[in-house]
Design a protein around this motif. Sequence first.
Motif, PDB file in Angstrom:
ATOM      1  N   CYS A 128      -2.877   4.096  60.246  1.00 34.40           N
ATOM      2  CA  CYS A 128      -3.737   3.965  59.069  1.00 34.40           C
ATOM      3  C   CYS A 128      -2.960   3.438  57.860  1.00 34.40           C
ATOM      4  O   CYS A 128      -3.536   2.800  56.988  1.00 34.40           O
ATOM      5  CB  CYS A 128      -4.393   5.292  58.735  1.00 34.40           C
ATOM      6  SG  CYS A 128      -5.540   5.832  60.010  1.00 34.40           S
ATOM      7  N   CYS A 142      -5.640   5.852  64.969  1.00 38.26           N
ATOM      8  CA  CYS A 142      -5.271   6.946  64.075  1.00 38.26           C
ATOM      9  C   CYS A 142      -4.746   8.167  64.840  1.00 38.26           C
ATOM     10  O   CYS A 142      -5.392   8.698  65.728  1.00 38.26           O
ATOM     11  CB  CYS A 142      -6.488   7.342  63.245  1.00 38.26           C
ATOM     12  SG  CYS A 142      -6.150   8.767  62.199  1.00 38.26           S
ATOM     13  N   ARG A 143      -3.556   8.626  64.492  1.00 39.07           N
ATOM     14  CA  ARG A 143      -2.938   9.754  65.206  1.00 39.07           C
ATOM     15  C   ARG A 143      -3.694  11.056  64.937  1.00 39.07           C
ATOM     16  O   ARG A 143      -3.802  11.917  65.811  1.00 39.07           O
ATOM     17  CB  ARG A 143      -1.485   9.951  64.762  1.00 39.07           C
ATOM     18  CG  ARG A 143      -0.650   8.721  64.689  1.00 39.07           C
ATOM     19  CD  ARG A 143      -0.229   8.220  66.037  1.00 39.07           C
ATOM     20  NE  ARG A 143       0.488   6.960  65.885  1.00 39.07           N
ATOM     21  CZ  ARG A 143       0.680   6.086  66.860  1.00 39.07           C
ATOM     22  NH1 ARG A 143       0.192   6.312  68.073  1.00 39.07           N
ATOM     23  NH2 ARG A 143       1.340   4.978  66.647  1.00 39.07           N
ATOM     24  N   CYS A 153      -7.010   8.170  57.937  1.00 36.98           N
ATOM     25  CA  CYS A 153      -6.470   9.447  57.482  1.00 36.98           C
ATOM     26  C   CYS A 153      -5.545   9.288  56.276  1.00 36.98           C
ATOM     27  O   CYS A 153      -5.319  10.232  55.533  1.00 36.98           O
ATOM     28  CB  CYS A 153      -5.726  10.122  58.616  1.00 36.98           C
ATOM     29  SG  CYS A 153      -4.198   9.288  59.053  1.00 36.98           S
ATOM     30  N   CYS A 163      -0.931   8.445  58.721  1.00 42.50           N
ATOM     31  CA  CYS A 163      -0.281   8.107  59.988  1.00 42.50           C
ATOM     32  C   CYS A 163       0.120   6.638  59.947  1.00 42.50           C
ATOM     33  O   CYS A 163      -0.410   5.867  59.155  1.00 42.50           O
ATOM     34  CB  CYS A 163      -1.164   8.423  61.191  1.00 42.50           C
ATOM     35  SG  CYS A 163      -2.435   7.220  61.550  1.00 42.50           S
TER      36      CYS A 163
HETATM   37 ZN    ZN Z   1      -4.600   7.857  60.724  1.00 44.01          ZN
END
Ligand code: ZN
Length: 620
Positions: free
Chosen positions: A417, A393-394, A411, A414
């Motif tokens: 995800c 996840c970024r 999240c 991103c």
């Molecule tokens: Zn993410």
Amino acid sequence: MPGPADTSAIPVDDARIAEVLGRWWGFDRLRPLQSEAIRAALDGRDSLVVMPTGGGKSLCYQLPPLVGGTTDVVVSPLVALMKDQVDALEAIGYPAAALHSGLSQEERARTRDQLAAGELRLLFVAPERLVNSGLLDLLARVGVKRFAIDEAHCISHWGHDFRPEYRQLAMLRDRFPAATLHAFTATATPRVRDDIARQLSLRDPAQLIGTFDRPNLVYRVVARTDRVAQTLEILGRHRGEASIVYCISRKETERIAARLASAGLLARPYHAGLDPAERRRTQDAFAKETIDVVVATVAFGMGIDRSDVRLVLHTALPKSLEAYQQETGRAGRDGLTAECVLLYSSADVFSWEALVRKSADESDLEAAEREKLVASGVEHLHAMRRYAQAARCRHAALSEYFGQPYEAEACGACDVCLGETAGLPDATVTAQKIISCVARVEERFGVRHVCEVLRGANTEGVRRHGHERLSTFGLLAELDQRMAENLVHQLLDQDLLARSGGDRPVLTLNQRSWEVLRGTRQVVLVEPRAGKARTTKADADDWQDVDRDLFERLRKWRRRVAEARGKPAWTIFDDTSLRAIAREKPDCPAALLRCRGVGEKRLADFGAAILDLVAGRDPG
Ligand code: ZN
Ligand code: ADP
């Protein structure tokens, strides 16, 4: 109605603050740290406020002088930033001015007069101008009691944007012992924070550290194969919307801007090599929405400002996550969904490393200092590269880098995800083919040549070395050169191949390469093409109940007003406010006043026109 970004915002418990906030800004809530920062200013306590770009720092120093009727000073590093803020403040009737090199004698004299007469609530000034003129005497006579230092990380060489002229601000403490100092920055590392506090001699400052995550930004990393084609594809998702495209060199900004323009996009280049008038024109055109896309160098993105930037696209790697956070911070400052895409190739890591060394060698620092500079540069680069490569996840990766745990499982904003990153089938076999080719050419050739052999390309270089006779010749004939090079770089990134230093780097094998060849190590490679971008839930929410036709009509009207007044369009009204209006469809002044971003001044200036537009009449 608060925008989606303000879900964590809280009602204001201080009646004076609430009154000013509603009357001038048309906001009914403060973001959590804003109220504490404003309280510190009103209580006469030093503060150090760390919030990401777009977090709402400016309100923290804009609001207090209205409450007490004081004149406060804001130190800011760039003329463009000052001008934008003054324009935005003017739109709400706020008495502010800036002193900078771009003014005529008369303008400067007028500002000084206003200052002396106590008419200004805020004065923006660059650090070198503040300390090198009779201005200090004037400020002392006016009785300035508060200084806000914007972009305060510029004072620290541990930051990513050190400016020697900021060091001189250390004298403020001695010169104005009774005044309080308020430092603002988006750079979060503790070392930089401590350095700011020490350099400015802050006295027991209220330390207000915000959340670094920007939930409205959708982050994507896409393996770079073809800069122009990928840029066009991604911009295609943002037709008619504000976008910033970052490039690594000036030449590249011009090349790409020209290609975009010939594809019919309203795009212009922007870099330090252009003459200031040209730069100013581009800045203005972007601000007034007569162009949509600015193609800028990463070294020179400041000054291109619009709160409704819907896309920040990096066609080359920024040199640190700090820089990336700052540059992507220019997206979605209005709190609405915006996209940040990084076109990644590890080739950029090598170019940056060479550049870091070169600029250290060319500096006149001591050898030990030079080494430190290189080490710090390389460390920053590797953090950037790890972010780009990691399949996690970024939002989590960015938050954690800035020292904040990220709680959510996924999240929803991103590429990872959203499940957009696709693995390449048969990655291990492909890796084996590449690695054996590196072995066959006896670890004496670079990326390009190895890929030509793998693709079975009939080039002069291949023939000269008789490499068309190798068993690995043509093993990956189905790939084009860019794809092949991209895969080699992915192996380099994962340390499954090595590369020698020097001017003409060659590919070599390491321990892990042999494990891949022996089949004891599995390899994961990602498909080097842009995945299909999905729509996020947040984006859908931002548009919930918004009458899109009305929104577009309001935008068009805004563009006309901006043009007529010669002001940035977002200072007239930002997108969040226009969407609120297009959602609420107010039918009387009182209803309009309840819309976010509509204060008394805007109601007086634009109320009639907007009510006309909402009612489907021509505002004239
Ligand atoms: Zn993410
Ligand atoms: P920073 O200086 O931290 O980069 P800004 O001060 O430019 O961020 O604020 C970003 C955006 O958030 C602006 O469009 C501003 O109008 C909006 N904003 C700030 N505070 C509030 C608030 N309390 N309620 C609604 N919008 C806000």
